[in-house]
Enzyme design. Structure first.
Site, mmCIF file in Angstrom:
data_model
loop_
_atom_site.group_PDB
_atom_site.id
_atom_site.type_symbol
_atom_site.label_atom_id
_atom_site.label_comp_id
_atom_site.label_asym_id
_atom_site.label_seq_id
_atom_site.Cartn_x
_atom_site.Cartn_y
_atom_site.Cartn_z
ATOM 1 C CB ILE A 91 14.535 63.878 86.921
ATOM 2 C CG1 ILE A 91 15.625 64.307 87.909
ATOM 3 C CG2 ILE A 91 13.415 63.129 87.630
ATOM 4 C CD1 ILE A 91 15.214 65.435 88.816
ATOM 5 C CB CYS A 92 13.025 59.400 83.516
ATOM 6 S SG CYS A 92 11.776 58.673 82.448
ATOM 7 C CG LEU A 93 8.491 63.161 87.673
ATOM 8 C CD1 LEU A 93 7.992 61.859 88.319
ATOM 9 C CD2 LEU A 93 8.905 64.148 88.747
#
Length: 182
Positions: A91-93
């Site tokens: 996840i790119c968060l």
């Protein structure tokens, strides 16, 4: 594995777990796998009144020995089509990377990921095709997301059938006391 954790990490993970049991945020759930406090399974339910509604998405969470000084590694296990999720489920968060602060707890992390489902950031894509479709062809993007939602329901249905036909001795989630005592 619990024995390797420093006491502050162990206390924090137990506190996060207890909070999830006593005051769970809407649409998310998580628990340690077995008695290992560093490896968790989580579930996010698609937010209502969004294209994700009805979906049940599984994630894994791996906590470093110095949590909460460093963030956990969180990954979707369920296949998902989203601008901010890599094909391998990473996840790119920002809060899981450069904006991490120990203020975030497990409830906050999962709530942020759930919010990200319906409010992606196509300017920082992990999946360029999903980002492009989100911006340029929302109808096709929605169709692909609906396929993920349908697939997630099928996977859950298959998991339930497997559990019913071969129940596990460890079927019940661990309690805070059981995890703390191991």
């Amino acid at each position: 594995m619990v024995g390797r954790l420093n006491e502050s990490t162990k206390r924090r993970l137990l506190k996060d777990f207890k909070r999830l049991q006593v005051d769970p945020p809407p649409g998310v759930n998580a628990a340690p796998e077995g008695n290992d406090l560093t490896i968790w399974s989580a579930v996010i339910f698609g937010p209502e009144e969004t294209i994700w509604q009805g979906g049940t998405f599984r994630l894994s969470m791996a906590f470093p020995e110095d949590y909460p000084a460093r963030p956990p590694v969180v990954r979707f296990i369920t296949s998902i089509f989203h601008p901010n999720v890599y094909q391998n489920g990473d996840i790119c968060l920002d809060i899981l990377q450069n904006q991490w602060t120990p203020i975030y707890d497990i409830s906050g992390i999962l709530t942020s990921i759930r919010s990200l489902l319906s409010d992606p950031n196509p300017q920082s894509p992990a999946n360029s095709e999903a980002a492009r479709l989100y911006v340029e062809n929302r109808r096709e993007y929605n169709r692909r997301v609906q396929r993920c939602v349908d697939d997630s329901l099928q996977a859950i249905s298959e998991d339930v059938q497997t559990e019913v036909s071969a129940p596990s001795k460890d079927a019940a989630p661990p309690t805070t006391e059981a995890v703390a005592n191991n």
